[in-house]
Design a protein around this motif. Structure first.
Motif: not given
Length: 169
Positions: A115-116, A110-111, A157, A81-83, A54
């Motif tokens: 956060s997503y 986002d993974y 990321p 990778a928007c966090g 992160e």
């Protein structure tokens, strides 16, 4: 249960304090809750040592990037990778600062499930029906196949452990 109820009562009492009146007629166009949220996320990121891949992008960096691209009403912006969606929010804020009636469509992925969830909730709360945040790893999945974007804003990321996958044709 009693302790949780006591805490909730104190929290509600605190928010009922006239000094915390956050209506636009009192604070103008400032997003006080958003500012507090960004501050707390920054403190959490600093305290957590940015573990598990992160990375926290300070709001000043997000604001600078939004100013540099100067998005226009109707533009589509993607952060792969928007966090928690900070850069997307700043792009929207930049447009609204220059045209309060304008809209911008933002897309992110986002993974990290937490956060997503924060990014998706933020869009939902703000009522951005034409915008989307997807869950997944942008290095291996593209949920926006076929969509074209005017701008790509991203803090890559860096913390993701990614290995090339062999594709068998």
């Amino acid at each position: 249960t009693k302790e949780r109820n006591r805490r909730l009562k104190h929290l509600l009492d605190d928010f009922n304090d006239p000094r915390l009146d956050l209506r636009p007629s009192r604070v103008g166009q400032r997003d006080i809750i958003g500012d507090v949220y960004e501050y707390l996320i920054g403190q959490f990121a600093a305290g957590a040592g940015k573990k598990a891949g992160e990375f926290y992008t300070p709001p000043e960096v997000s604001m600078l990037l939004a100013k540099l691209v100067a998005p226009q009403p109707g533009d589509r912006i993607c952060d792969p990778a928007c966090g928690t969606g900070g850069m997307l929010a700043e792009a929207q804020n930049w447009i609204r600062d220059h045209n309060n009636e304008a809209t911008v469509k933002v897309f992110g992925q986002d993974y990290n499930p937490r956060s997503y969830a924060v990014a998706a909730s933020d869009l939902l709360i703000k009522g951005h029906k034409d915008s989307r945040v997807e869950f997944g790893n942008t290095l291996t999945e593209d949920p926006f196949t076929g969509l074209r974007f005017d701008y790509l804003l991203a803090n890559p990321p860096f913390g993701v452990d990614w290995k090339a996958e062999k594709k068998i044709i």
